[in-house]
Scaffold this motif. Structure first.
Motif, PDB file in Angstrom:
ATOM      1  N   ALA A 188      52.292  52.415  -5.859  1.00 23.03           N
ATOM      2  CA  ALA A 188      50.604  52.510  -5.216  1.00 23.03           C
ATOM      3  C   ALA A 188      50.709  53.318  -4.214  1.00 23.03           C
ATOM      4  O   ALA A 188      50.296  54.291  -4.238  1.00 23.03           O
ATOM      5  CB  ALA A 188      50.002  51.533  -5.162  1.00 23.03           C
ATOM      6  N   LEU A 189      52.112  53.681  -2.855  1.00 23.19           N
ATOM      7  CA  LEU A 189      51.692  53.975  -2.356  1.00 23.19           C
ATOM      8  C   LEU A 189      51.681  55.499  -2.551  1.00 23.19           C
ATOM      9  O   LEU A 189      51.165  56.295  -1.679  1.00 23.19           O
ATOM     10  CB  LEU A 189      52.533  53.725  -0.783  1.00 23.19           C
ATOM     11  N   ILE A 190      52.928  55.941  -3.239  1.00 23.12           N
ATOM     12  CA  ILE A 190      53.389  57.026  -3.845  1.00 23.12           C
ATOM     13  C   ILE A 190      52.069  57.721  -4.589  1.00 23.12           C
ATOM     14  O   ILE A 190      51.714  58.579  -4.058  1.00 23.12           O
ATOM     15  CB  ILE A 190      54.410  56.829  -4.465  1.00 23.12           C
ATOM     16  N   LEU A 244      50.116  61.479  -3.798  1.00 19.50           N
ATOM     17  CA  LEU A 244      49.742  62.262  -4.330  1.00 19.50           C
ATOM     18  C   LEU A 244      47.796  62.599  -4.604  1.00 19.50           C
ATOM     19  O   LEU A 244      47.669  63.585  -3.933  1.00 19.50           O
ATOM     20  CB  LEU A 244      49.730  61.850  -5.664  1.00 19.50           C
ATOM     21  N   THR A 245      46.987  61.222  -3.594  1.00 14.68           N
ATOM     22  CA  THR A 245      45.786  61.033  -3.877  1.00 14.68           C
ATOM     23  C   THR A 245      45.615  62.729  -2.296  1.00 14.68           C
ATOM     24  O   THR A 245      44.971  63.590  -2.386  1.00 14.68           O
ATOM     25  CB  THR A 245      45.300  60.356  -3.841  1.00 14.68           C
ATOM     26  N   PHE A 246      46.817  61.547  -1.455  1.00 18.62           N
ATOM     27  CA  PHE A 246      46.641  62.670  -0.782  1.00 18.62           C
ATOM     28  C   PHE A 246      46.490  64.785  -0.350  1.00 18.62           C
ATOM     29  O   PHE A 246      46.171  65.129   0.155  1.00 18.62           O
ATOM     30  CB  PHE A 246      47.446  62.389   0.932  1.00 18.62           C
ATOM     31  N   SER A 256      42.172  56.327  -7.451  1.00 19.46           N
ATOM     32  CA  SER A 256      41.783  57.329  -6.041  1.00 19.46           C
ATOM     33  C   SER A 256      42.766  58.796  -7.099  1.00 19.46           C
ATOM     34  O   SER A 256      42.527  59.936  -6.949  1.00 19.46           O
ATOM     35  CB  SER A 256      42.633  57.130  -5.291  1.00 19.46           C
ATOM     36  N   LEU A 257      43.614  58.621  -7.768  1.00 13.89           N
ATOM     37  CA  LEU A 257      43.940  59.298  -8.804  1.00 13.89           C
ATOM     38  C   LEU A 257      43.472  60.737  -9.305  1.00 13.89           C
ATOM     39  O   LEU A 257      42.983  62.283  -8.570  1.00 13.89           O
ATOM     40  CB  LEU A 257      45.361  59.402  -9.074  1.00 13.89           C
TER      41      LEU A 257
END
Lengths: 86, 107
Positions: free
Chosen positions: A6-8, A12-14, B16-17
């Motif tokens: 989830a952190l990865i 990616l969203t960031f 979120s993605l």
């Protein structure tokens, strides 16, 4: 394991928010990109809270929510009243 | 993490993605604001639900406060951004994304 996946994904969203902040033709795109960045950081902190089960970092989320909101509102007011300011 | 919490957390990360990809691919700024302003609080809500399953009642109360704060404020901020952009230099909504849904022509 789940938390790191989830952190990865939030990372990616960031990254996509960073790309939009870099490319974004208008100023407003950059503001929204930064806002999405803030929310993805908040979600990453929430994932950490889920992983460890401790609510040590949850007040950080409240501060980030309010600061992100204030920043976006300030930027949108700037965009709206820019011609009068100069 | 319990499997249910893991499922919520993963679902939140995918949403979120999606908002990130939506922000990159949409052509008009309005569609990008819409993608960012809508999907990111929902992603946080899903992760907060997953996390509140793990923490005790005190943690659930804290997550409720943060979730309410975010869900109330972020759409308002993005709406203000919509209005600011629309008032200063209105973007002509092209033939894609929003024009087909709203049914009326903007050009």
């Amino acid at each position: 394991m789940i938390a790191s996946i989830a952190l990865i994904i939030f990372g990616l969203t960031f990254v996509t928010a960073g790309i939009r902040a870099a490319i974004g033709p208008t100023l407003a795109d950059r503001v929204v990109a930064l806002d999405v960045g803030v929310v993805s950081i908040m979600s990453a902190v929430a994932v950490d809270a889920a992983d460890t089960g401790s609510t040590r970092l949850v007040p950080v989320l409240a501060v980030m929510a309010i600061v992100g909101f204030t920043a976006t509102v300030a930027a949108s007011r700037f965009i709206e009243y820019e011609e009068r300011a100069t | 993490m319990s499997p249910v919490a893991a499922a919520f957390v993963l679902l939140g990360s995918f949403v979120s993605l999606l908002s990130g990809i939506g922000m990159l691919r949409f052509r008009t700024p309005y569609a990008r604001f819409h993608a960012a302003g809508k999907a990111s609080p929902i992603a946080f809500l899903l992760v907060a639900i997953g996390a509140s399953l793990e923490t005790g009642w005190a943690g659930r109360a804290e997550f409720l406060v943060v979730a309410v704060a975010l869900v109330l404020t972020l759409p308002v901020a993005v709406h203000l951004l919509f209005r600011a952009v629309h008032r200063t230099e209105p973007v002509p909504i092209g033939r894609d994304d929003l024009a087909t849904d709203t049914g009326k022509d903007h050009d």
